[in-house]
Scaffold this active site. Structure first.
Site, mmCIF file in Angstrom:
data_model
loop_
_atom_site.group_PDB
_atom_site.id
_atom_site.type_symbol
_atom_site.label_atom_id
_atom_site.label_comp_id
_atom_site.label_asym_id
_atom_site.label_seq_id
_atom_site.Cartn_x
_atom_site.Cartn_y
_atom_site.Cartn_z
ATOM 1 N N ALA A 141 3.211 5.897 -2.549
ATOM 2 C CA ALA A 141 4.500 6.875 -2.996
ATOM 3 C C ALA A 141 4.729 6.831 -4.308
ATOM 4 O O ALA A 141 5.127 7.941 -4.945
ATOM 5 C CB ALA A 141 5.866 6.047 -2.315
ATOM 6 N N GLY A 182 0.909 -1.095 0.017
ATOM 7 C CA GLY A 182 0.120 0.005 -0.220
ATOM 8 C C GLY A 182 0.898 1.178 -0.177
ATOM 9 O O GLY A 182 0.460 2.199 -0.844
ATOM 10 N N CYS A 183 1.871 1.199 0.936
ATOM 11 C CA CYS A 183 2.757 2.515 0.796
ATOM 12 C C CYS A 183 3.542 2.565 -0.432
ATOM 13 O O CYS A 183 3.682 3.578 -0.780
ATOM 14 C CB CYS A 183 3.719 2.211 2.225
ATOM 15 S SG CYS A 183 2.894 2.515 3.515
ATOM 16 N N THR A 184 3.866 1.546 -1.194
ATOM 17 C CA THR A 184 4.741 1.743 -2.503
ATOM 18 C C THR A 184 3.560 2.160 -3.262
ATOM 19 O O THR A 184 4.115 2.969 -4.276
ATOM 20 C CB THR A 184 5.204 0.258 -2.927
ATOM 21 O OG1 THR A 184 6.310 -0.141 -1.833
ATOM 22 C CG2 THR A 184 5.835 0.437 -4.257
#
Length: 152
Positions: A49, A44-46
């Site tokens: 970002a 999710g963070c990738t």
């Protein structure tokens, strides 16, 4: 206590992945898109970002600066930024002091939350978006608000 729209943003003074101290007051009248995310290199963070990476030039053209914040250390941030060619600073909030000052909630009381703040040139929070599961939605929301601010 969580901050709300209209509140003055707390001071920011954290080092990024390259050891550069980042302070909001040094932005010289630019809008700041500050996104708190749980952890480098998670799916999710990738996605979040990379979505900020893909809209970075349009946000910059509107006069905005993007900073990501998590509790990962500079080494982790540097690897994450290099792996995905992230063109913006990733701030290391290892003690989670900044996260606490902004009042970013934890999910289920355990996981660091995913919240994006749009802070105007005067340091006032103009928009808060909290959605743990849809990282790219943070980018769409931030871009919409930055466009509104640039037209106003």
């Amino acid at each position: 206590m969580a901050l709300t729209v209209g509140d003055r943003a707390p001071e920011i003074a954290l080092e990024d992945q390259d050891g550069v101290m980042r302070r909001r007051e040094e932005l010289q009248g630019k809008v700041l898109v500050l996104f708190f995310y749980p952890k480098d290199d998670t799916p999710g963070c990738t996605a979040e970002a990379c979505a900020f990476r893909d809209t970075h030039s349009s946000l910059e053209a509107l006069g905005a600066v993007v900073w990501g914040v998590s509790s990962d250390d500079a080494v982790s941030h540097r690897k994450f930024a290099q792996r995905y060619q992230l063109p913006f600073p990733l701030l290391s909030d290892q003690g989670q002091q900044l996260r606490t000052r902004f009042g970013v909630p934890k999910v289920l009381g355990l996981l660091p939350g995913r919240v994006t703040y749009v802070i105007d040139a005067e340091g006032t929070i103009r928009h808060i978006f909290n959605n743990m599961l849809d990282g790219p939605a943070h980018v769409r929301e931030a871009e919409r608000i930055v466009k509104e601010l640039s037209q106003g």
